[in-house]
Design an enzyme around this catalytic site. Structure first.
Site, PDB file in Angstrom:
ATOM      1  N   HIS A   1       0.842  -1.191   0.000  1.00 36.28           N
ATOM      2  CA  HIS A   1       0.000   0.000   0.000  1.00 36.28           C
ATOM      3  C   HIS A   1       0.880   1.244   0.000  1.00 36.28           C
ATOM      4  O   HIS A   1       2.018   1.223   0.482  1.00 36.28           O
ATOM      5  CB  HIS A   1      -0.896   0.021   1.239  1.00 36.28           C
ATOM      6  CG  HIS A   1      -1.999  -0.987   1.203  1.00 36.28           C
ATOM      7  ND1 HIS A   1      -3.134  -0.860   1.960  1.00 36.28           N
ATOM      8  CD2 HIS A   1      -2.146  -2.143   0.510  1.00 36.28           C
ATOM      9  CE1 HIS A   1      -3.936  -1.880   1.741  1.00 36.28           C
ATOM     10  NE2 HIS A   1      -3.351  -2.683   0.867  1.00 36.28           N
TER      11      HIS A   1
ATOM     12  N   GLU B   1       0.799   3.927   1.765  1.00 35.94           N
ATOM     13  CA  GLU B   1       1.220   4.387   3.087  1.00 35.94           C
ATOM     14  C   GLU B   1       2.442   3.614   3.573  1.00 35.94           C
ATOM     15  O   GLU B   1       3.375   4.201   4.125  1.00 35.94           O
ATOM     16  CB  GLU B   1       0.088   4.207   4.115  1.00 35.94           C
ATOM     17  CG  GLU B   1      -1.155   5.002   3.802  1.00 35.94           C
ATOM     18  CD  GLU B   1      -2.210   4.215   3.036  1.00 35.94           C
ATOM     19  OE1 GLU B   1      -3.399   4.448   3.282  1.00 35.94           O
ATOM     20  OE2 GLU B   1      -1.847   3.378   2.182  1.00 35.94           O
TER      21      GLU B   1
ATOM     22  N   CYS C   1      -6.483   2.083   5.537  1.00 39.72           N
ATOM     23  CA  CYS C   1      -7.153   0.863   5.972  1.00 39.72           C
ATOM     24  C   CYS C   1      -6.633   0.480   7.357  1.00 39.72           C
ATOM     25  O   CYS C   1      -5.742   1.135   7.912  1.00 39.72           O
ATOM     26  CB  CYS C   1      -6.896  -0.263   4.972  1.00 39.72           C
ATOM     27  SG  CYS C   1      -5.179  -0.844   4.958  1.00 39.72           S
TER      28      CYS C   1
ATOM     29  N   CYS D   1      -2.807  -0.225   7.380  1.00 41.28           N
ATOM     30  CA  CYS D   1      -2.009   0.989   7.284  1.00 41.28           C
ATOM     31  C   CYS D   1      -2.140   1.841   8.539  1.00 41.28           C
ATOM     32  O   CYS D   1      -1.158   2.438   8.984  1.00 41.28           O
ATOM     33  CB  CYS D   1      -2.398   1.772   6.039  1.00 41.28           C
ATOM     34  SG  CYS D   1      -1.907   0.916   4.523  1.00 41.28           S
TER      35      CYS D   1
END
Length: 151
Positions: free
Chosen positions: A55, A57, A85, A88
């Site tokens: 991801h 992040e 999410c 993260c």
């Protein structure tokens, strides 16, 4: 909100557009130090790396930690195009990020105020300031366009 947050969000939107061009879900992220200088960035790369943690992040946090020379990013800000999410949000708290600025809300998996509020949960030992909805229209449009093309 700080002026550097808007500049960082524009960069995060560019990274998200790059992700879409690479057939990745269009999410981009930037980490700023306490003075508002960029120290890390990332975009989604799960498809290319076959990594479920790929991801934006996570990539931005790893890049910033490498530049700073520490996992502890207290005093730093994470700017990301989509509400983080649960995974993260956990990484953000583990990195001790002080502020999170995000664009589009994620009503299906968001953990910064929509589905969950992990980043501000008082039961946890560390919390982050959260500012949501920054450039939400632009971030949302990137996501809508991406998924419309995939259908």
């Amino acid at each position: 909100m700080k002026p550097s947050d808007r500049v960082a969000m524009r960069r995060a939107l560019e990274l998200a557009a790059d992700a879409a061009q690479a057939s990745e879900i269009p999410v981009g992220a930037v980490v700023l130090d306490a003075q508002g200088m960029q120290v890390g960035e990332g975009r989604n790369d799960r498809e290319a790396t076959h990594d479920p943690t790929g991801h934006a992040e996570i990539a931005a946090l790893r890049a910033a930690a490498a530049i700073v020379g520490s996992w502890n990013l207290e005093g730093h800000t994470l700017v990301v195009t989509l509400e983080p999410c649960v995974m993260c949000a956990g990484a953000i708290l583990q990195a001790r990020i002080s502020r999170v600025v995000f664009g589009a809300w994620d009503d299906k998996a968001g953990a910064a105020g929509s589905m969950y509020d992990v980043l501000r949960d008082r039961r946890l030992p560390y919390r982050a300031e959260v500012i949501g909805g920054v450039e939400a229209d632009a971030a949302g449009a990137l996501l809508r366009d991406f998924f419309e093309r995939r259908r």
